[in-house]
Design a protein around this motif. Structure first.
Motif, PDB file in Angstrom:
ATOM      1  N   THR A 110       9.636  -1.681   2.668  1.00  0.00           N
ATOM      2  CA  THR A 110       8.526  -1.782   1.711  1.00  0.00           C
ATOM      3  C   THR A 110       7.230  -2.308   2.323  1.00  0.00           C
ATOM      4  N   ALA A 111       7.278  -2.799   3.565  1.00  0.00           N
ATOM      5  CA  ALA A 111       6.090  -3.405   4.175  1.00  0.00           C
ATOM      6  C   ALA A 111       4.871  -2.471   4.176  1.00  0.00           C
ATOM      7  N   PRO A 112       5.017  -1.192   4.564  1.00  0.00           N
ATOM      8  CA  PRO A 112       3.836  -0.308   4.533  1.00  0.00           C
ATOM      9  C   PRO A 112       3.251  -0.142   3.129  1.00  0.00           C
ATOM     10  N   LEU A 117      -0.956  -1.289  -1.110  1.00  0.00           N
ATOM     11  CA  LEU A 117      -1.263  -1.642  -2.490  1.00  0.00           C
ATOM     12  C   LEU A 117      -1.953  -2.996  -2.629  1.00  0.00           C
ATOM     13  N   ARG A 118      -1.692  -3.926  -1.717  1.00  0.00           N
ATOM     14  CA  ARG A 118      -2.209  -5.281  -1.869  1.00  0.00           C
ATOM     15  C   ARG A 118      -3.728  -5.338  -1.973  1.00  0.00           C
ATOM     16  N   PRO A 119      -4.505  -4.582  -1.181  1.00  0.00           N
ATOM     17  CA  PRO A 119      -5.964  -4.713  -1.268  1.00  0.00           C
ATOM     18  C   PRO A 119      -6.578  -4.120  -2.539  1.00  0.00           C
ATOM     19  N   VAL A 120      -5.792  -3.389  -3.330  1.00  0.00           N
ATOM     20  CA  VAL A 120      -6.344  -2.739  -4.522  1.00  0.00           C
ATOM     21  C   VAL A 120      -6.593  -3.792  -5.602  1.00  0.00           C
TER      22      VAL A 120
END
Length: 267
Positions: A110-112, A117-120
């Protein structure tokens, strides 16, 4: 190690909330608040009300909105999507943080996706919220949940990842077998301080996201702030901002009381 800094810490190393039980902290806090309001009043004398209304004007507007019932109605509406959004974001964030930090395989897979998604920002998902849920409380709760998720995810992930291998080895030595038993008996207790800190931060962030969640005309405190700003009613906007601040204060004090009780073993 906590030092004598005016009673800021209890035996567990946690700050003791507002310091209502400490006369020195209470005095300092009251003095700071009075000083801020005095400075605000003095600066407001040099500015037109449309730029910076005085504390007196804001207090009068606050009272007017409260007496009319508009403020309570807006607050009740905001709570209707803040509560489910916060619960969903917190629960999913903590759960995912524990799972990804404990399972190397799950983390690698799931790392990629997490990095994509994190910066969204939650605001960028407003279109999806409208399309998936409509202009209602569910859509607003979705925006709040997204913002709360990432704070709790990374706080929990870091806390679990930081659990000492020695503790895990001790658990195995004492007969703890299986991932679920190890997480329940060793990992969660050891990482609880970091997890609860993330939850506390997430509670505040979710109140901040109320404004963003109501930007597409969902009723609530955030919409009242936006309406007041669009109509150049700065006094009303500040009054509703104070409502959000007071609600966060109530929630934060309550959570700190729970946190101190849960982490009492640290003393």
């Amino acid at each position: 190690m906590a030092t004598d800094t005016g009673g800021k810490f209890d035996g567990s190393g946690l700050r003791t909330g507002l310091g209502l039980d400490d006369p020195r902290r209470l005095f300092r806090g009251t003095a700071g608040l009075i000083g801020f309001v005095a400075l605000w009043y003095l600066v407001s004398l040099t500015q037109p009300a449309i730029v910076l209304p005085s504390p007196v004007a804001v207090a009068a507007e606050f009272r007017g909105q409260l007496v009319s019932g508009t403020m309570l109605e807006a607050l009740a509406s905001s709570v209707r999507h803040w509560v489910p959004g916060t619960i969903a974001g917190t629960g999913l964030g903590v759960g995912a943080g524990v799972a990804f930090a404990w399972s190397g395989l799950l983390d690698d897979v799931t790392a990629p996706l997490v990095r994509v998604l994190r910066p969204v920002p939650p605001l960028a998902l407003i279109g999806f919220a409208i399309a998936w849920f409509g202009l209602n409380h569910a859509g607003a709760a979705f925006i709040i949940a997204v913002g709360g998720f990432w704070i709790n995810f990374y706080a929990t992930y870091g806390a679990v990842e930081g659990v000492s291998e020695d503790l895990v080895d001790v658990g195995r030595t004492l007969g703890v077998r299986g991932d679920l038993d190890m997480i329940r008996s060793v990992v969660l207790p050891a990482s609880l301080p970091g997890i609860t800190t993330g939850i506390r931060t997430g509670l505040g962030r979710c109140w901040m996201l109320v404004i963003a969640a109501e930007i597409f005309s969902v009723p609530g405190v955030g919409r009242e702030i936006l309406r007041a700003s669009n109509n150049l009613r700065v006094d009303r906007a500040i009054a509703y901002i104070l409502v959000l601040s007071l609600m966060y204060l109530v929630v934060d004090v309550a959570f700190r009381a729970v946190q101190r009780r849960v982490l009492a073993w640290q003393a």
